[in-house]
Every structure is written in C-alpha cells, then in structure tokens.
Design a protein around this motif. Structure first.
Motif, PDB file in Angstrom:
ATOM      1  N   ARG A  44      23.355  59.599  87.044  1.00  0.00           N
ATOM      2  CA  ARG A  44      23.896  58.965  85.840  1.00  0.00           C
ATOM      3  C   ARG A  44      25.224  59.616  85.438  1.00  0.00           C
ATOM      4  O   ARG A  44      26.146  58.958  84.967  1.00  0.00           O
ATOM      5  N   SER A  45      25.321  60.925  85.652  1.00  0.00           N
ATOM      6  CA  SER A  45      26.546  61.657  85.301  1.00  0.00           C
ATOM      7  C   SER A  45      27.745  61.147  86.094  1.00  0.00           C
ATOM      8  O   SER A  45      28.885  61.240  85.635  1.00  0.00           O
TER       9      SER A  45
ATOM     10  N   GLU B 251      29.620  58.220  84.255  1.00  0.00           N
ATOM     11  CA  GLU B 251      30.291  58.435  82.957  1.00  0.00           C
ATOM     12  C   GLU B 251      31.778  58.655  83.133  1.00  0.00           C
ATOM     13  O   GLU B 251      32.246  59.074  84.130  1.00  0.00           O
TER      14      GLU B 251
END
Length: 161
Positions: free
Chosen positions: A157-158, A161
């Motif tokens: 998920r990082s 971003e």
C-alpha cells in the motif's frame, strides 16, 4: 470433510472442533495459495519504472507464501484431515478472485493489497473457534499469518501513496 483413516487422535481437542478448525485452515490454505500464485505471476510479468523494486519484492513475498502453504497444510494434517491440494479445491475455497490478463504495475500492487487483506480476514475468522478450544498451535499459526499479511499489505500500500 472426512477424517483420515488412522489411529484415534487424542490431542485434547474434540473431533468436531478439529474438523471446524481444519475447514477454516483449508480456506486459509486456499487463500494463501491463491495469493502465492498471483504474486508469482506478477513477479514474472511486472513491467515499468518500478520493475526492479517490484520484481524483487514479489519474489520475497512469493517465497514466504510458498513456505506458509506447507505450514498450513501440515497443521490440517496434524488435526487429522486431508489438506486440499488441487486448483479446483482452491477455487471453491478461496475468497480471492483470479486475475485475468496482465494488469499494469499499479494494479498489480492494488490486487496484492486486496489479496493479502483477504487472507488476514480469513485467518481472523478462524480465530474464535481456535481460541474457544485452546488450540494454541493453530492460534500461533494464525497470528503469524495475520502479522505477515498485514505487513505485506502495508508495504504494498505504501508504494501507492
């Protein structure tokens, strides 16, 4: 789910509880194998500016998943039940959708986040049954799997971003 025909198992967990746990672990095995296959597929087919990073990350993740499927299957066997081991069984048991074609790198990451989170939800759904009968080895396995998949989802998920 038929039990394996062998001498009686007397590990302090009632047969009906062992069966319920084995059924839950079979779903976990199917989800884990499905994420393994998806991760390995994406490792082979990823392209783009993040190729090297994702290629290596996916390889680390699928290697870990490959070891995990063995641990889960062996726990099912310890409980006295056969571990599912065919694509048909996994397709029936998994909560994760198969990915058609080759998505772009960003979509691969999104799909793997979803897959890892699905494994966590499956593991978490088994936990109350395991806790109710003091099945510490299964609880330990579930805790380890939840921790690993939560971390994998966070790391993936990082990248978005």
């Amino acid at each position: 789910m038929p039990a394996i025909d062998s001498p009686a198992i007397n590990i302090g967990i009632a047969p009906e509880d062992r069966e319920a746990i084995a059924q839950g672990l079979s779903r976990l095995l199917a989800d884990t194998y499905t994420v393994y296959l998806k991760t390995h597929n994406f490792h082979w087919n990823v392209t783009g500016p993040m190729f090297q990073t994702l290629h290596q990350m996916f390889e680390m993740q699928y290697n870990e998943l490959w070891l995990a499927v063995d641990m889960i299957a062996e726990r099912i066997r310890v409980l006295g039940y056969p571990a599912p081991g065919t694509y048909r069984e996994y397709a029936e048991l998994t909560s994760i959708e198969e990915t058609e074609g080759v998505p772009n790198a960003q979509e691969m990451i999104r799909l793997l986040v979803k897959g890892n989170e699905a494994v966590v939800r499956t593991a978490r759904s088994i936990f109350p049954t395991v806790e109710a009968v003091d099945d510490e080895p299964s609880a330990d396995l579930l805790t380890q799997r939840m921790q690993t998949h939560e971390k994998a989802a966070w790391m993936l998920r990082s990248l978005l971003e």
